[in-house]
Motif scaffolding. Sequence first.
Motif, short mmCIF file in Angstrom:
data_model
loop_
_atom_site.label_atom_id
_atom_site.label_comp_id
_atom_site.label_asym_id
_atom_site.label_seq_id
_atom_site.Cartn_x
_atom_site.Cartn_y
_atom_site.Cartn_z
N LYS A 47 0.86 -1.18 0.11
CA LYS A 47 -0.32 0.08 0.09
C LYS A 47 0.94 1.16 0.08
CE LYS A 47 -3.54 -2.53 2.82
NZ LYS A 47 -2.88 -3.60 2.96
N THR A 48 0.67 2.17 -0.89
CA THR A 48 1.40 3.41 -0.88
C THR A 48 0.73 4.38 -0.15
OG1 THR A 48 0.56 4.28 -2.77
CG2 THR A 48 2.26 2.77 -3.17
N ALA A 49 1.37 5.61 0.08
CA ALA A 49 0.91 6.91 0.83
C ALA A 49 1.25 8.04 0.03
CB ALA A 49 1.56 6.98 2.27
N ILE A 50 0.27 8.87 0.07
CA ILE A 50 0.53 10.26 -0.62
C ILE A 50 0.93 11.26 0.43
CG2 ILE A 50 -0.47 11.90 -1.91
CD1 ILE A 50 -2.14 9.53 -3.34
N HIS A 51 2.18 11.85 0.26
CA HIS A 51 2.38 12.94 1.38
C HIS A 51 2.43 14.30 0.74
CE1 HIS A 51 4.73 9.28 2.51
NE2 HIS A 51 4.28 9.69 3.73
N ASP A 52 1.65 15.09 1.29
CA ASP A 52 1.34 16.41 0.62
C ASP A 52 1.44 17.47 1.95
OD1 ASP A 52 0.58 18.27 -1.06
OD2 ASP A 52 -1.35 17.80 -1.38
N PHE A 53 1.77 18.71 1.41
CA PHE A 53 1.74 19.77 2.25
C PHE A 53 0.72 20.73 2.33
CE2 PHE A 53 5.95 18.24 1.55
CZ PHE A 53 6.73 18.08 3.20
N ARG A 54 0.00 20.95 3.50
CA ARG A 54 -1.06 21.77 3.37
C ARG A 54 -0.91 22.92 4.23
NH1 ARG A 54 -5.46 17.74 2.19
NH2 ARG A 54 -4.48 16.53 0.26
N GLY A 55 0.17 23.34 4.64
CA GLY A 55 0.35 24.67 5.62
C GLY A 55 0.77 24.00 6.86
N ASP A 56 0.83 22.71 7.18
CA ASP A 56 1.39 22.48 8.61
C ASP A 56 2.89 22.32 8.64
OD1 ASP A 56 -1.48 21.84 9.45
OD2 ASP A 56 -1.36 20.24 7.90
N GLN A 57 3.24 22.14 9.75
CA GLN A 57 4.92 22.05 9.99
C GLN A 57 5.51 20.84 9.25
OE1 GLN A 57 5.07 22.46 14.26
NE2 GLN A 57 5.84 24.50 13.80
N THR A 58 4.73 19.42 9.04
CA THR A 58 5.23 18.58 8.38
C THR A 58 4.30 18.09 7.21
OG1 THR A 58 6.33 16.51 8.54
CG2 THR A 58 4.52 16.93 10.07
N TYR A 59 4.48 17.13 6.47
CA TYR A 59 3.34 16.43 5.54
C TYR A 59 2.37 15.92 6.26
CZ TYR A 59 6.32 12.22 6.42
OH TYR A 59 6.82 11.24 7.10
N LEU A 60 1.13 15.74 5.47
CA LEU A 60 0.14 15.19 5.69
C LEU A 60 0.20 13.67 4.84
CD1 LEU A 60 -2.84 14.89 6.95
CD2 LEU A 60 -3.45 15.99 4.61
N GLU A 61 -0.29 12.68 5.52
CA GLU A 61 -0.22 11.48 4.65
C GLU A 61 -1.42 10.88 4.60
OE1 GLU A 61 2.90 7.98 5.47
OE2 GLU A 61 1.14 7.45 6.81
N GLU A 62 -1.79 10.53 3.37
CA GLU A 62 -3.17 9.85 2.96
C GLU A 62 -2.83 8.75 2.08
OE1 GLU A 62 -5.01 13.05 0.29
OE2 GLU A 62 -5.82 14.16 2.40
N ARG A 63 -4.04 7.92 2.09
CA ARG A 63 -3.79 6.53 1.39
C ARG A 63 -3.47 6.49 0.01
NH1 ARG A 63 -3.36 2.09 -0.64
NH2 ARG A 63 -4.54 0.02 -0.21
N GLY A 64 -2.47 5.98 -0.56
CA GLY A 64 -2.40 6.03 -1.93
C GLY A 64 -3.03 4.81 -2.86
N HIS A 65 -2.17 4.05 -3.49
CA HIS A 65 -2.42 2.95 -4.40
C HIS A 65 -1.99 1.69 -3.81
CE1 HIS A 65 -2.91 6.74 -7.03
NE2 HIS A 65 -3.92 6.13 -7.46
N ASP A 66 -2.56 0.81 -4.26
CA ASP A 66 -1.80 -0.62 -4.27
C ASP A 66 -0.94 -0.86 -5.38
OD1 ASP A 66 -3.38 -1.11 -2.07
OD2 ASP A 66 -5.12 -2.28 -3.28
N PHE A 67 0.31 -1.11 -4.93
CA PHE A 67 1.41 -1.21 -5.87
C PHE A 67 1.93 -2.85 -6.15
CE2 PHE A 67 6.03 -1.43 -6.97
CZ PHE A 67 5.77 -0.78 -8.10
N GLU A 68 1.73 -3.40 -7.08
CA GLU A 68 2.08 -4.92 -7.24
C GLU A 68 3.48 -5.23 -7.35
OE1 GLU A 68 0.97 -8.59 -10.09
OE2 GLU A 68 -0.40 -6.90 -9.98
N LEU A 69 4.05 -6.17 -6.66
CA LEU A 69 5.50 -6.44 -6.61
C LEU A 69 5.62 -7.32 -7.77
CD1 LEU A 69 5.67 -7.33 -2.52
CD2 LEU A 69 6.37 -5.01 -3.73
N THR A 70 6.88 -7.18 -8.30
CA THR A 70 7.27 -7.98 -9.54
C THR A 70 8.06 -9.06 -9.42
OG1 THR A 70 9.15 -6.38 -10.01
CG2 THR A 70 6.80 -6.02 -11.04
#
Length: 197
Positions: A47-70
Motif C-alpha cells: 500500500k502506498t501513501a501520498i504525502h502532501d503539504f497543506r500549511g502544517d509543519q510537516t507533511y500530511l499522509e493519505e492513502r495512495g494506491h496498491d502497488f504490485e510487486l514484480t
Amino acid sequence: MTGKNLLMVVGDFGEDLEIVVPFQALQAVGHEVDAVCPEKEAGEKVKTAIHDFRGDQTYLEERGHDFELTATLAEVDPADYDGLVVPGGRAPEYLRTYDEVIETVQHFFEADKPVATLCHGPQILAAAGVLDGYEMTSYPAVRAECERAGCTWVDEVTTDGNLVTAQAWPDHPEWISQFLDLLGTEVQHGEGVPAGD
C-alpha cells in the motif's frame, strides 16, 4: 542501448509518486525493474501513501494506491542487478530493520553499482552503514541521520560516485535524469519529435 536490470526496494506506505514514477519511467526507456518487499512475494501488493503539504509543519499522509510487486526479495540475487532504487515515504523506517534489505543495499555499494534514493530512502542507507564520505541530500528531516552516518549533506539533487540523491518527488526530473546518466542510458527522441537545437 541495452536495458539494465534494476532492483527497487519498496514497502507499505512508501511514497506513491516516489515508487510509481521511477518504476514506470525507468521501464519507459528500456530498463527492466523488479520491485521487491521483505516478507511479500511477486504478485502481492504494498500500500502506498501520498504525502502532501497543506500549511502544517510537516507533511500530511493519505492513502495512495496498491502497488504490485514484480519479484520476491528472498529469491532475487543482488548480483543479477545493475542498479538499485530506494524510494522514500514511511516505508524506510521499517524496511531498514530487515537484514536482507541491509545486505542488499550493501552489495550495491560494495560492487560500486548505481544507486538512486530520495526523501526518507537514505534512512535505509544510513542503517546499512554505506554513506560515510558521500556528498548527498535527502528529505530535510532526515539530514541529521545522514550526517551522523558520515555524509556531507547538501540542499540539491546530487550525484556522488555511484549515488544519486534527491529530497522528494518534486525533484524527479533531475533525479531520474542523473540516475539515467549514471546508468549510461541514452534517451532517443522518437520520430517526429524535435530533438531541440
